[in-house]
Scaffold this motif. Structure first.
Motif, PDB file in Angstrom:
ATOM      1  N   HIS A 130       0.810  -1.218   0.000  1.00 51.24           N
ATOM      2  CA  HIS A 130       0.000   0.000   0.000  1.00 51.24           C
ATOM      3  C   HIS A 130       0.840   1.263   0.000  1.00 51.24           C
ATOM      4  N   ASN A 131       2.140   1.114   0.209  1.00 54.15           N
ATOM      5  CA  ASN A 131       3.038   2.256   0.385  1.00 54.15           C
ATOM      6  C   ASN A 131       3.825   2.512  -0.902  1.00 54.15           C
ATOM      7  N   PRO A 132       3.671   3.692  -1.523  1.00 51.81           N
ATOM      8  CA  PRO A 132       4.390   3.969  -2.775  1.00 51.81           C
ATOM      9  C   PRO A 132       5.899   3.821  -2.656  1.00 51.81           C
ATOM     10  N   ILE A 136      -1.769   3.659  -4.621  1.00 55.90           N
ATOM     11  CA  ILE A 136      -0.641   3.504  -5.546  1.00 55.90           C
ATOM     12  C   ILE A 136      -1.168   3.579  -6.974  1.00 55.90           C
ATOM     13  N   PRO A 137      -0.308   3.847  -7.950  1.00 54.79           N
ATOM     14  CA  PRO A 137      -0.765   3.891  -9.351  1.00 54.79           C
ATOM     15  C   PRO A 137      -1.308   2.548  -9.815  1.00 54.79           C
ATOM     16  N   PHE A 143     -14.444  -0.291  -8.685  1.00 54.38           N
ATOM     17  CA  PHE A 143     -14.422  -0.418  -7.231  1.00 54.38           C
ATOM     18  C   PHE A 143     -13.661   0.724  -6.556  1.00 54.38           C
ATOM     19  N   ALA A 144     -12.852   1.447  -7.312  1.00 49.70           N
ATOM     20  CA  ALA A 144     -12.078   2.536  -6.727  1.00 49.70           C
ATOM     21  C   ALA A 144     -12.759   3.892  -6.879  1.00 49.70           C
ATOM     22  N   ARG A 156       1.561  -4.333  -8.014  1.00 48.94           N
ATOM     23  CA  ARG A 156       0.390  -3.473  -8.179  1.00 48.94           C
ATOM     24  C   ARG A 156      -0.852  -4.293  -8.520  1.00 48.94           C
ATOM     25  N   LYS A 157      -0.678  -5.284  -9.397  1.00 46.84           N
ATOM     26  CA  LYS A 157      -1.822  -6.130  -9.752  1.00 46.84           C
ATOM     27  C   LYS A 157      -2.343  -6.878  -8.539  1.00 46.84           C
ATOM     28  N   ILE A 158      -1.446  -7.402  -7.743  1.00 50.08           N
ATOM     29  CA  ILE A 158      -1.861  -8.137  -6.547  1.00 50.08           C
ATOM     30  C   ILE A 158      -2.590  -7.207  -5.585  1.00 50.08           C
ATOM     31  N   TYR A 159      -2.057  -6.015  -5.389  1.00 49.31           N
ATOM     32  CA  TYR A 159      -2.676  -5.078  -4.442  1.00 49.31           C
ATOM     33  C   TYR A 159      -4.097  -4.725  -4.883  1.00 49.31           C
ATOM     34  N   TYR A 160      -4.262  -4.434  -6.169  1.00 54.87           N
ATOM     35  CA  TYR A 160      -5.594  -4.013  -6.621  1.00 54.87           C
ATOM     36  C   TYR A 160      -6.559  -5.185  -6.740  1.00 54.87           C
ATOM     37  N   LEU A 161      -6.053  -6.385  -6.934  1.00 50.23           N
ATOM     38  CA  LEU A 161      -6.939  -7.550  -6.863  1.00 50.23           C
ATOM     39  C   LEU A 161      -7.510  -7.687  -5.457  1.00 50.23           C
TER      40      LEU A 161
END
Length: 532
Positions: free
Chosen positions: A222-224, A266-267, A290-291, A239-244
């Motif tokens: 979660h931290n850039p 994050i982007p 969802f965002a 990034r893909k894992i985080y947004y999944l």
């Protein structure tokens, strides 16, 4: 002459103070230690009883585990699932689900698994555990398809393997909690996918989802700043894992009234870093759905069930609807991903309208706040999905039924409030989809009551009844009948048939007369009693 071994000395009883201090006593009265420490030297304590003469089974198991630990380890080494039995499920994942869960490189997993030395190898054990979790998730996911043999050829031998137990055992072997990684995070995630799709599995599913989110936070996804000095490939995957996780958590928050933790901090994953840009383009649109509603949206929606809702502004509601309306999908996206994006989009639009309705924000001055806006939502959804095969619904699992039910709930609210029977055509379309899907979801009590209330004061055109799946069930087409005559009709089939019956007599296909008056409340009541 053979020297006899020394006989065992007679049991000696140390004084009380030496016994408590667990030091050797010289057995004198008083003993030297008590004299040295100025203690009273007594021997008045009650002697404890010895252990039971019969060994308890739990004690015996503990002794056997300790004494036979090395042998047991060798046995376990032989119990790993062969790689060839993992390949079919991994291949199905690679072929059909990368657009839904674009977070695993199957080729990389297999290359690690080809190292046969699982013992004392956390990397191999972690890859094995993740492979088993993916296999379990894939098997339960495809189980919702009616005709899956030609799409997902999985033998009965592989279906009967307990992938979940293997996954849990393997990660416990290297104490995964001390070695958090992207693989251990994803193992927890796919165990969530498995349990959320099984009966009575929700508590375990939520625990595994929270575990994966906690691991993501420990890893700093979660931290850039975590992404500094990482390779582009690493950054992209993280990034893909985080947004999944973010998408999954926010869907779960609505369904299970759990607070949202993750923020879009994050982007988004970049198209330039993806091997398959079409898939990641669709995934980005799903993430946006969802965002777009911020964390407060989910907090407000959850609070509706606790009567502590904070009132959103009309401008905020309209802005969310407009942004959701801007979601676009590439035409060449896979059907499974395309359906996932479309149904999530209109599910979220339905929830946003529901939030406005609950807070008395509806007005005919703004289309997205009008009483009839759910008619538009469902009509647009049916139009955008009309060319998608039913397998695209089934491949996304029972979550599709949950989202369709939410649309039904919103549409019934709109029909009840507006007394406009034109919404029945859209309602029929959504319920027809539910009828076709294989599921064990029962009609909720509140939905039943809403349909009863709606049925009392509307005028119905029987021409509506000729549309959709119910007409097909009433036809003489043996191919349609063969799929349903083996078992009792699903709850949604029963509900739909009763909903469109103006009495106890089945309707006739081809009838175009107009019936004015309520639906049969008695037939609906009788039906509902059969759903449980």
């Amino acid at each position: 002459m053979t020297k006899l071994p020394p006989s065992r000395s007679k049991y000696s009883r140390p004084c009380d103070s030496c016994s408590i201090r667990k030091v050797k006593c010289d057995l004198k009265t008083p003993c030297s230690r008590c004299i040295h420490h100025n203690l009273n030297c007594t021997n008045i304590r009650i002697r404890k009883k010895c252990g039971p003469k019969r060994i308890h089974e739990k004690t015996r198991e503990t002794i056997n585990q300790i004494s036979g630990g090395q042998q047991q380890q060798l046995v376990e080494e032989d119990e790993f699932i062969p790689v060839e039995n993992l390949l079919p499920c991994l291949q199905i994942y690679q072929t059909f689900f990368p657009g839904v869960w674009p977070v695993v490189s199957v080729a990389q997993l297999i290359s690690v698994l080809m190292n046969k030395s699982y013992n004392n190898s956390p990397d191999t054990l972690s890859a094995y555990s993740l492979s088993c979790a993916i296999s379990a998730a894939v098997i339960v996911q495809v189980s919702f398809l009616k005709n899956k043999n030609h799409l997902f050829p999985i033998s009965d031998i592989i279906k009967n393997i307990d992938f979940v137990s293997q996954s849990i055992r393997a990660r416990d072997m290297f104490n995964y909690r001390l070695h958090p990684s992207l693989d251990t995070l994803l193992t927890s995630f796919f165990l969530y996918v498995y349990y959320v799709n099984t009966e009575t599995g929700t508590p375990a599913a939520l625990n595994y989802l929270r575990e994966s989110i906690s691991t993501a936070q420990i890893l700093g996804l979660h931290n850039p700043s975590t992404y500094t000095n990482k390779s582009p490939a690493e950054v992209h995957r993280m990034r893909k894992i985080y947004y999944l996780l973010l998408v999954t958590e926010r869907f779960t928050a609505i369904e299970d009234c759990l607070p949202v933790i993750l923020e879009p901090s994050i982007p988004l994953p970049s198209l330039e870093d993806e091997e398959y840009p079409i898939l990641i383009s669709g995934f980005r649109e799903l993430v946006k759905i969802f965002a777009i509603p911020d964390k407060s949206f989910f907090d407000r929606f959850i609070s509706l069930n606790t009567n502590t809702s904070t009132i959103p502004s009309s401008t905020w509601i309209v802005n969310v609807q407009q942004q959701l309306g801007n979601i676009r999908i590439m035409e060449n996206a896979p059907d499974i991903q395309k359906l996932n994006i479309i149904i999530s989009k209109y599910w979220m639009k339905s929830l946003t309208w529901k939030l406005a309705e609950k807070n008395n924000l509806l007005t005919e001055l703004e289309p997205s706040l009008s009483i009839r806006f759910p008619f538009t939502i469902v009509n647009d959804f049916l139009e955008e999905t009309k060319d998608l095969p039913i397998s695209s619904y089934e491949s996304n699992g029972p979550g599709v039924c949950v989202k369709l039910l939410a649309m039904v709930d919103t549409l019934v609210d709109a029909i009840n409030t507006s007394h406009d029977s034109s919404g029945l055509t859209s309602l029929h379309g959504v319920i027809s989809l539910l009828v076709q899907l294989k599921n064990d979801i029962s009609l909720p009590m509140n939905e039943y009551n809403k349909i009863i209330n709606m049925s009392k004061n509307i005028t119905v055109d029987n021409s509506i009844r000729n549309q959709g799946y119910i007409s097909e069930l009433g036809s003489d087409d043996s191919s349609e009948r063969s799929e349903h005559e083996e078992n009792e009709p699903s709850p949604f089939t029963q509900m739909t048939m009763a909903f469109w019956s103006a009495g106890t007599t089945p309707f006739e296909v081809g009838s175009s007369t107009t019936t004015t008056g309520p639906f049969s409340e008695n037939s609906l009541s009788d039906l509902y009693n059969q759903l449980y």
